[in-house]
Write an enzyme that holds these catalytic residues in place. Structure first.
Site, PDB file in Angstrom:
ATOM      1  N   CYS A  97       0.728  -1.110   0.025  1.00  0.00           N
ATOM      2  CA  CYS A  97       0.045  -0.072  -0.076  1.00  0.00           C
ATOM      3  C   CYS A  97       0.731   1.240   0.067  1.00  0.00           C
ATOM      4  O   CYS A  97       0.422   2.329  -0.113  1.00  0.00           O
ATOM      5  CB  CYS A  97      -1.160  -0.112   1.284  1.00  0.00           C
ATOM      6  SG  CYS A  97      -1.785  -1.398   1.365  1.00  0.00           S
ATOM      7  N   HIS A 237      -3.230   6.523   4.045  1.00  0.00           N
ATOM      8  CA  HIS A 237      -3.561   5.237   3.546  1.00  0.00           C
ATOM      9  C   HIS A 237      -5.152   4.823   3.879  1.00  0.00           C
ATOM     10  O   HIS A 237      -5.310   4.757   5.353  1.00  0.00           O
ATOM     11  CB  HIS A 237      -2.733   3.926   3.907  1.00  0.00           C
ATOM     12  CG  HIS A 237      -3.095   2.785   3.086  1.00  0.00           C
ATOM     13  ND1 HIS A 237      -3.632   2.592   1.888  1.00  0.00           N
ATOM     14  CD2 HIS A 237      -3.081   1.424   3.533  1.00  0.00           C
ATOM     15  CE1 HIS A 237      -3.901   1.494   2.195  1.00  0.00           C
ATOM     16  NE2 HIS A 237      -3.747   0.748   2.947  1.00  0.00           N
ATOM     17  N   ASN A 267     -10.039  -0.542   1.178  1.00  0.00           N
ATOM     18  CA  ASN A 267      -8.801  -0.568   1.216  1.00  0.00           C
ATOM     19  C   ASN A 267      -8.513  -0.675  -0.447  1.00  0.00           C
ATOM     20  O   ASN A 267      -8.561  -2.084  -0.562  1.00  0.00           O
ATOM     21  CB  ASN A 267      -7.954  -1.310   2.305  1.00  0.00           C
ATOM     22  CG  ASN A 267      -6.612  -1.353   2.054  1.00  0.00           C
ATOM     23  OD1 ASN A 267      -6.053  -0.935   1.222  1.00  0.00           O
ATOM     24  ND2 ASN A 267      -6.041  -2.055   3.089  1.00  0.00           N
TER      25      ASN A 267
END
Ligand code: ACO
Length: 310
Positions: A97, A237, A267
């Protein structure tokens, strides 16, 4: 679109559990025949259009992804061809990520040294393809998305001011796809054991995330010659609103300064920061001159924070 209520019909979960533990309500899922490069090409084209540039102006293409179209060649190579950026250098970054922040840092340095004039940094992810849809502890979390940025020279005092990147491989096992690489090649046994899907120790990643985001953000902000109070907007994030709330507390910044859209997208790994950044700019929440902090964590376990002056 896949809502929490849809997931209730697929695994033993509830909308209430997902919302209160993560903040996610729905996520976007790519069609069976849509790959990461298909999403990436689309956002790359839009980024080029907004920058008023042609693909032929780009000499470097970096794609951040944990869901490449194929193990090789790299997905950046597919974009180079499909966008029409003749002879542009192209490679992928696999840093979970944090990939978009890493990609911006690499592009920035290659431009700063004068090797290239303009780079395209694309984060393209189809997490749905590596999700075990029978595992309630992971399948409720992820979504598919892409985002892209054109990186080029800017006047002194603008653009990337500083960053802090790092990694702690002792926890590499906490977030991985066990099979399909050279350690455990794909076989009938690995497929039967569903080892070609993402596995995660959620609690371990959670604890790491809060610490890594705080420490790397402080380092990046200090390297930029600023204090946390100088940060106008934080684009974290988008994994879990509880991680973001904990960061707000540690940074001693009001939650309102944090951009969140994970309720709608889940996500989306490396795509989450460019997606949130783009929405924030278009909604007028980021204005010219603002100090913007990007902060990420992910598989590795890796971290990456960056301060931009918009
Ligand atoms: N629905 C209902 N119950 C569930 C679900 C679900 N979808 N998933 C797990 N549970 C249960 C567990 O089985 C457990 O039950 P038990 O107590 O009977 O054993 C209980 O809920 C609590 O589970 P925990 O794992 O302790 O729940 P937690 O509060 O830690 O939340 C979560 C889990 C949301 C995964 C959290 O740990 C988290 O967000 N971690 C960070 C994950 C992350 O950010 N990952 C992304 C990193 S980078 C990348 O994406 C590539």
């Amino acid at each position: 679109m896949l809502t929490n209520f849809d997931l209730e019909k697929m695994v033993d979960t509830t909308d209430e559990w997902i919302r209160t533990r993560t903040g996610i309500r729905e996520r976007r899922i790519a069609d069976a025949d849509t790959s990461s490069s298909d999403l990436g090409v689309e956002s790359a084209r839009r980024a080029l259009e907004e920058a008023g540039m042609a693909a032929s102006d780009i000499q470097l293409i970096i794609v951040a992804t944990v869901t490449p179209d194929t193990i090789f060649p790299c997905t950046a190579s597919l974009l180079q061809h499909r966008l029409g950026a003749p002879r542009a250098a192209a490679f992928d970054l696999v840093v979970g990520c944090t990939g978009f922040v890493y990609g911006l840092a690499v592009a920035r340095e290659m431009i700063a040294t004068g090797v290239y004039d303009h780079a395209l940094v694309v984060a393209a992810e189809t997490l749905s393809k590596i999700t075990n849809w029978e595992d309630r502890s992971t399948c409720v979390l992820f979504g598919d998305a892409s985002g892209a940025a054109v990186v080029g020279p800017v006047e002194e005092g603008r653009g990337v001011l500083a960053y802090a990147l790092g990694n702690d491989g002792t926890n590499a096992h906490a977030l991985m796809i066990p099979a399909g690489g050279s350690r455990l090649p794909t076989s009938e046994e690995t497929v039967a054991a569903r080892q070609h899907y993402l596995t995660m120790n959620g609690q371990e990643v959670f604890k790491f995330a809060v610490r890594a985001m705080a420490e790397s953000s402080e380092e990046a902000v200090t390297n930029a010659g600023l204090t946390m109070q100088d940060i106008d907007v934080v684009v974290p994030h988008q994994a879990n609103y509880r991680i973001i709330e904990a960061s707000a507390k540690r940074f001693d910044l009001p939650y309102e300064r944090f951009i969140t859209n994970l309720d709608r997208y889940g996500n989306t790994s490396s795509a989450s920061i460019p997606l949130a950044l783009d929405e924030a700019v278009k909604e007028g929440r980021i204005k010219p001159g603002d100090n913007v902090l990007l902060s990420s964590f992910g598989a590795g376990l890796a971290w990456g924070s960056m301060v931009l002056r918009w």
